[in-house]
Design a protein around this motif. Sequence first.
Motif, PDB file in Angstrom:
ATOM      1  N   UNK A 106       0.843  -1.194   0.000  1.00 28.56           N
ATOM      2  CA  UNK A 106       0.000   0.000   0.000  1.00 28.56           C
ATOM      3  C   UNK A 106       0.881   1.247   0.000  1.00 28.56           C
ATOM      4  N   UNK A 107       0.398   2.287  -0.646  1.00 28.74           N
ATOM      5  CA  UNK A 107       1.132   3.560  -0.647  1.00 28.74           C
ATOM      6  C   UNK A 107       0.144   4.713  -0.779  1.00 28.74           C
ATOM      7  N   UNK A 108       0.356   5.741   0.004  1.00 21.84           N
ATOM      8  CA  UNK A 108      -0.483   6.940  -0.050  1.00 21.84           C
ATOM      9  C   UNK A 108       0.387   8.136  -0.403  1.00 21.84           C
ATOM     10  N   UNK A 109       0.164   8.688  -1.583  1.00 19.09           N
ATOM     11  CA  UNK A 109       0.865   9.874  -2.077  1.00 19.09           C
ATOM     12  C   UNK A 109       2.362   9.622  -2.307  1.00 19.09           C
ATOM     13  N   UNK A 110       2.753   8.374  -2.424  1.00 15.97           N
ATOM     14  CA  UNK A 110       4.153   8.049  -2.677  1.00 15.97           C
ATOM     15  C   UNK A 110       4.598   8.494  -4.064  1.00 15.97           C
ATOM     16  N   UNK A 111       3.772   8.251  -5.075  1.00 20.76           N
ATOM     17  CA  UNK A 111       4.180   8.583  -6.440  1.00 20.76           C
ATOM     18  C   UNK A 111       4.371  10.084  -6.618  1.00 20.76           C
ATOM     19  N   UNK A 112       3.700  10.879  -5.780  1.00 25.91           N
ATOM     20  CA  UNK A 112       3.875  12.335  -5.842  1.00 25.91           C
ATOM     21  C   UNK A 112       5.234  12.787  -5.325  1.00 25.91           C
ATOM     22  N   UNK A 113       5.996  11.861  -4.738  1.00 25.28           N
ATOM     23  CA  UNK A 113       7.338  12.205  -4.258  1.00 25.28           C
ATOM     24  C   UNK A 113       8.381  12.098  -5.360  1.00 25.28           C
ATOM     25  N   UNK A 114       8.026  11.486  -6.492  1.00 25.26           N
ATOM     26  CA  UNK A 114       8.987  11.295  -7.575  1.00 25.26           C
ATOM     27  C   UNK A 114       9.257  12.614  -8.283  1.00 25.26           C
ATOM     28  N   UNK A 115      10.533  12.998  -8.369  1.00 24.08           N
ATOM     29  CA  UNK A 115      10.902  14.293  -8.951  1.00 24.08           C
ATOM     30  C   UNK A 115      11.334  14.195 -10.405  1.00 24.08           C
ATOM     31  N   UNK A 116      11.334  12.971 -10.946  1.00 19.45           N
ATOM     32  CA  UNK A 116      11.733  12.774 -12.341  1.00 19.45           C
ATOM     33  C   UNK A 116      11.109  11.479 -12.847  1.00 19.45           C
ATOM     34  N   UNK A 117      11.041  11.294 -14.173  1.00 13.50           N
ATOM     35  CA  UNK A 117      10.528  10.019 -14.704  1.00 13.50           C
ATOM     36  C   UNK A 117      11.319   8.827 -14.190  1.00 13.50           C
ATOM     37  N   UNK A 118      12.624   8.986 -14.027  1.00 14.75           N
ATOM     38  CA  UNK A 118      13.459   7.905 -13.525  1.00 14.75           C
ATOM     39  C   UNK A 118      13.082   7.545 -12.085  1.00 14.75           C
ATOM     40  N   UNK A 119      12.823   8.575 -11.260  1.00 10.89           N
ATOM     41  CA  UNK A 119      12.414   8.332  -9.877  1.00 10.89           C
ATOM     42  C   UNK A 119      11.024   7.693  -9.821  1.00 10.89           C
ATOM     43  N   UNK A 120      10.141   8.118 -10.713  1.00 11.42           N
ATOM     44  CA  UNK A 120       8.803   7.543 -10.754  1.00 11.42           C
ATOM     45  C   UNK A 120       8.882   6.054 -11.075  1.00 11.42           C
TER      46      UNK A 120
END
Length: 237
Positions: A106-120
Amino acid sequence: MFDTKNFAETYSQSKEHHPFRTDMERYSILSWLEPVEGKRVLDLACGAGNYSRMFCRLGAKEVTGVDSSVEMINSAMSHTPEIMPVAYHTLSAEDYASDIPYDLVFHAYLLNCASSPEKLYELCRVLYRNLGTGGQMLGIMGMLGHYPSGRRNPSGCYAAYQGGLSEGDGYTIFFPGQQKAVNHYWRRSTCHSALVEAGFSDICWYLPSDNRSHQMSADDWVELENNPVFIGVSATR
C-alpha cells in the motif's frame, strides 16, 4: 515540511478527524481494498502510521511501515499500541526491500514524491519487487497539482505554483495551519506507463468513492467529485 514534529502530529490528527480524510479518503481505500485478514502488509510512505494501524485493526498478520521522515515514524510509534503487529522503519521507499514478498503493498501519495521520470519508475519497481505473486498493490495519488494555484478545496489543502505544471514539476501543498510540503505533478497516463514498465498487470484506476457523509456538505461532495483531490490505483503481480 514533512520532517517536523508539529507537522507529523497535525497530519496524524487530520487523518483521524478531518471529514475529508475519514469519509472520503479512508472510505475510498476501504472500498478498493481486498481482505487483509491474516496477510502481510507493506505500507510505503506510511507517514504517522494511520493506515498501518488500520490494517492491523482489519486483521493483518504483520504490517511493515516505512517512511523517510524521522518525526513521522516517531509519531507512528507513539500512537501504535505494542499489541499491534507493526514494525516501523525510517527509510526511503527506494531503499526498502524484503526477502519475503508481501500480500499487500500500500502507498499513499508516494508517487507524488517522484521528482523525475526515472524516480517515478524506480518507485514503481519498489512496489513491484516487494509484492508477492497474486498480491494486491493499492495506492492513492494526489491530484492537487491539477487544481488552479491557490484554490482552496474541501480537503483543507491547496497547491501553490507559478505558471503551468509539466510532468515532474514540483509544487507546494499548504495544509491546515500553514504546514507545507512539496509534491510533484504527474498525469495518470504517465504513472500508468511506469507501472506497466515495472511489470504490473490488471491496473485499475478509481475515482473517490461516494460516502455522502453528513459531516461534509452537499456542495463539498460535488466539488470533490468534479475535481478529485486524489485518485486510487490497484494492480497485481
